[in-house]
Scaffold this motif. Structure first.
Motif, PDB file in Angstrom:
ATOM      1  N   GLU A  89      16.738   3.337 -12.434  1.00 19.36           N
ATOM      2  CA  GLU A  89      17.636   4.487 -12.528  1.00 19.36           C
ATOM      3  C   GLU A  89      17.052   5.694 -11.805  1.00 19.36           C
ATOM      4  O   GLU A  89      17.789   6.468 -11.186  1.00 19.36           O
ATOM      5  N   GLU A  90      15.745   5.843 -11.866  1.00 24.56           N
ATOM      6  CA  GLU A  90      15.082   6.955 -11.173  1.00 24.56           C
ATOM      7  C   GLU A  90      15.377   6.908  -9.678  1.00 24.56           C
ATOM      8  O   GLU A  90      15.722   7.927  -9.061  1.00 24.56           O
ATOM      9  N   HIS A  91      15.265   5.740  -9.092  1.00 23.67           N
ATOM     10  CA  HIS A  91      15.484   5.619  -7.656  1.00 23.67           C
ATOM     11  C   HIS A  91      16.968   5.579  -7.296  1.00 23.67           C
ATOM     12  O   HIS A  91      17.353   6.051  -6.217  1.00 23.67           O
ATOM     13  N   LYS A  92      17.825   5.030  -8.166  1.00 20.57           N
ATOM     14  CA  LYS A  92      19.259   5.052  -7.892  1.00 20.57           C
ATOM     15  C   LYS A  92      19.770   6.481  -7.752  1.00 20.57           C
ATOM     16  O   LYS A  92      20.634   6.769  -6.917  1.00 20.57           O
ATOM     17  N   LYS A  93      19.232   7.372  -8.548  1.00 19.72           N
ATOM     18  CA  LYS A  93      19.661   8.772  -8.501  1.00 19.72           C
ATOM     19  C   LYS A  93      19.291   9.432  -7.179  1.00 19.72           C
ATOM     20  O   LYS A  93      19.846  10.475  -6.831  1.00 19.72           O
ATOM     21  N   ARG A  94      18.372   8.839  -6.452  1.00 20.13           N
ATOM     22  CA  ARG A  94      17.950   9.410  -5.165  1.00 20.13           C
ATOM     23  C   ARG A  94      18.903   9.041  -4.030  1.00 20.13           C
ATOM     24  O   ARG A  94      18.892   9.681  -2.984  1.00 20.13           O
ATOM     25  N   GLU A 127       0.829  -1.200   0.000  1.00 19.54           N
ATOM     26  CA  GLU A 127       0.000   0.000   0.000  1.00 19.54           C
ATOM     27  C   GLU A 127       0.863   1.250   0.000  1.00 19.54           C
ATOM     28  O   GLU A 127       2.068   1.194   0.248  1.00 19.54           O
ATOM     29  N   LYS A 128       0.234   2.380  -0.286  1.00 20.99           N
ATOM     30  CA  LYS A 128       0.948   3.647  -0.264  1.00 20.99           C
ATOM     31  C   LYS A 128       1.510   3.910   1.128  1.00 20.99           C
ATOM     32  O   LYS A 128       0.859   3.655   2.135  1.00 20.99           O
ATOM     33  N   ILE A 129       2.735   4.420   1.185  1.00 25.22           N
ATOM     34  CA  ILE A 129       3.392   4.702   2.455  1.00 25.22           C
ATOM     35  C   ILE A 129       2.979   6.089   2.944  1.00 25.22           C
ATOM     36  O   ILE A 129       3.015   7.060   2.184  1.00 25.22           O
ATOM     37  N   LYS A 130       2.591   6.159   4.205  1.00 24.58           N
ATOM     38  CA  LYS A 130       2.210   7.433   4.799  1.00 24.58           C
ATOM     39  C   LYS A 130       3.287   7.870   5.784  1.00 24.58           C
ATOM     40  O   LYS A 130       3.766   7.068   6.579  1.00 24.58           O
ATOM     41  N   ILE A 131       3.672   9.137   5.716  1.00 30.17           N
ATOM     42  CA  ILE A 131       4.696   9.652   6.624  1.00 30.17           C
ATOM     43  C   ILE A 131       4.148  10.855   7.381  1.00 30.17           C
ATOM     44  O   ILE A 131       3.348  11.622   6.848  1.00 30.17           O
ATOM     45  N   PRO A 132       4.562  11.042   8.641  1.00 33.07           N
ATOM     46  CA  PRO A 132       4.097  12.193   9.418  1.00 33.07           C
ATOM     47  C   PRO A 132       4.708  13.498   8.914  1.00 33.07           C
ATOM     48  O   PRO A 132       5.739  13.501   8.221  1.00 33.07           O
ATOM     49  N   ASP A 133       4.094  14.603   9.283  1.00 36.82           N
ATOM     50  CA  ASP A 133       4.532  15.912   8.790  1.00 36.82           C
ATOM     51  C   ASP A 133       5.902  16.329   9.303  1.00 36.82           C
ATOM     52  O   ASP A 133       6.570  17.162   8.685  1.00 36.82           O
ATOM     53  N   ASN A 134       6.345  15.765  10.435  1.00 36.08           N
ATOM     54  CA  ASN A 134       7.633  16.181  11.004  1.00 36.08           C
ATOM     55  C   ASN A 134       8.820  15.424  10.410  1.00 36.08           C
ATOM     56  O   ASN A 134       9.964  15.689  10.758  1.00 36.08           O
ATOM     57  N   VAL A 135       8.569  14.492   9.504  1.00 40.42           N
ATOM     58  CA  VAL A 135       9.643  13.711   8.884  1.00 40.42           C
ATOM     59  C   VAL A 135      10.253  14.496   7.733  1.00 40.42           C
ATOM     60  O   VAL A 135       9.546  15.025   6.878  1.00 40.42           O
ATOM     61  N   SER A 179       8.926  -1.768  -6.098  1.00 40.11           N
ATOM     62  CA  SER A 179       7.501  -1.833  -5.774  1.00 40.11           C
ATOM     63  C   SER A 179       7.210  -1.137  -4.454  1.00 40.11           C
ATOM     64  O   SER A 179       6.080  -0.668  -4.225  1.00 40.11           O
ATOM     65  N   ILE A 180       8.212  -1.033  -3.587  1.00 35.25           N
ATOM     66  CA  ILE A 180       8.069  -0.308  -2.328  1.00 35.25           C
ATOM     67  C   ILE A 180       8.377   1.174  -2.533  1.00 35.25           C
ATOM     68  O   ILE A 180       7.607   2.052  -2.110  1.00 35.25           O
ATOM     69  N   LEU A 181       9.478   1.463  -3.200  1.00 39.70           N
ATOM     70  CA  LEU A 181       9.873   2.860  -3.413  1.00 39.70           C
ATOM     71  C   LEU A 181       8.839   3.623  -4.229  1.00 39.70           C
ATOM     72  O   LEU A 181       8.656   4.830  -4.033  1.00 39.70           O
ATOM     73  N   ASP A 182       8.171   2.933  -5.131  1.00 41.93           N
ATOM     74  CA  ASP A 182       7.133   3.592  -5.932  1.00 41.93           C
ATOM     75  C   ASP A 182       5.940   4.017  -5.086  1.00 41.93           C
ATOM     76  O   ASP A 182       5.145   4.867  -5.509  1.00 41.93           O
ATOM     77  N   LYS A 183       5.792   3.433  -3.898  1.00 40.99           N
ATOM     78  CA  LYS A 183       4.680   3.769  -3.007  1.00 40.99           C
ATOM     79  C   LYS A 183       5.035   4.877  -2.018  1.00 40.99           C
ATOM     80  O   LYS A 183       4.186   5.284  -1.220  1.00 40.99           O
ATOM     81  N   PHE A 184       6.284   5.349  -2.047  1.00 42.24           N
ATOM     82  CA  PHE A 184       6.692   6.414  -1.121  1.00 42.24           C
ATOM     83  C   PHE A 184       6.218   7.756  -1.661  1.00 42.24           C
ATOM     84  O   PHE A 184       6.296   8.008  -2.863  1.00 42.24           O
ATOM     85  N   PRO A 185       5.769   8.651  -0.774  1.00 48.89           N
ATOM     86  CA  PRO A 185       5.246   9.958  -1.216  1.00 48.89           C
ATOM     87  C   PRO A 185       6.366  10.959  -1.516  1.00 48.89           C
ATOM     88  O   PRO A 185       6.575  11.928  -0.780  1.00 48.89           O
ATOM     89  N   TRP A 186       7.097  10.717  -2.592  1.00 53.22           N
ATOM     90  CA  TRP A 186       8.213  11.594  -2.943  1.00 53.22           C
ATOM     91  C   TRP A 186       7.746  13.031  -3.093  1.00 53.22           C
ATOM     92  O   TRP A 186       6.709  13.301  -3.680  1.00 53.22           O
ATOM     93  N   GLY A 187       8.518  13.943  -2.545  1.00 51.36           N
ATOM     94  CA  GLY A 187       8.183  15.359  -2.605  1.00 51.36           C
ATOM     95  C   GLY A 187       7.523  15.873  -1.339  1.00 51.36           C
ATOM     96  O   GLY A 187       7.649  17.062  -1.001  1.00 51.36           O
TER      97      GLY A 187
END
Length: 200
Positions: A156-161, A4-12, A121-129
């Protein structure tokens, strides 16, 4: 295994990834204790180690919602699958999707089934930005023979991160595949592969 989509708190404000938590888990626990704005993604396929890591991280003050753990292994697979992991004794941290060779210091204690996914498949679910997070501060891998396969699977997209990478750079005949083939990664080859991907 449903992802599922990963949710992160605002202070992260930062992201670190621990592939192969083991029992400790030393890296993930240190990050959560010492970096108050970090979010940690962890992977551990061995059931006992996953439970132990989950319990330990839950006891860290102010760590709630700053991490997510996946009870699975990573590999260069195109679709989620199920594989066997060889759980070793006495050091459970040496467990591997490969088979430790006869006479090695760690003996397989038992075999477990585990989910196997591609890290993308995990990194694609992270809320980048969100919260300004657009990179991975630290990617640590310790998978007893699978580090290079996992690295090669990263898009390659994620390696650059990735800012900092820690992984095994050689395997000298410690493992065999389930079909009996020796697993050998020479250090020069692994390092060259990493450098060719833009790392220094």
């Amino acid at each position: 295994m449903q992802i599922e989509k990963i949710k992160i708190p605002d202070n992260v404000k930062s992201l670190r990834i621990d592939v192969g938590l083991s029992d400790g888990p030393p890296h993930a626990s240190a990050w959560l204790r010492e970096i108050e704005d970090v979010f940690v993604i962890g992977f551990e396929p061995v059931r006992h180690s996953f439970i132990a890591s989950s319990k330990m991280l839950s006891q860290i003050p102010n760590s709630d919602k700053r991490y997510i753990l996946y009870h699975c292994a990573l590999d260069n697979v195109s679709e989620p699958t199920i594989a066997t992991i060889n759980v070793t004794h006495p050091n459970i941290g040496c467990s591997s999707l490969y088979w430790p060779k006869y006479g090695w210091k760690q003996k397989p204690r038992k075999i477990e089934k585990c989910d196997v996914v591609n890290i993308n498949s995990i990194l694609d679910k992270f809320p980048w930005g969100k919260n300004g997070i657009d990179h991975i501060d630290y990617l640590k891998m310790d998978t007893q023979g699978k580090d290079l396969d996992i690295f090669l699977s990263i898009s390659e997209e994620h390696k650059k991160r990735i800012i900092f990478l820690k992984m095994e750079t050689s395997i000298h005949d410690d493992y065999v595949t389930m079909s009996g083939e020796n697993v050998i990664y020479e250090q020069d080859h692994v390092i060259k592969t990493i450098l060719n991907s833009g790392f220094e």
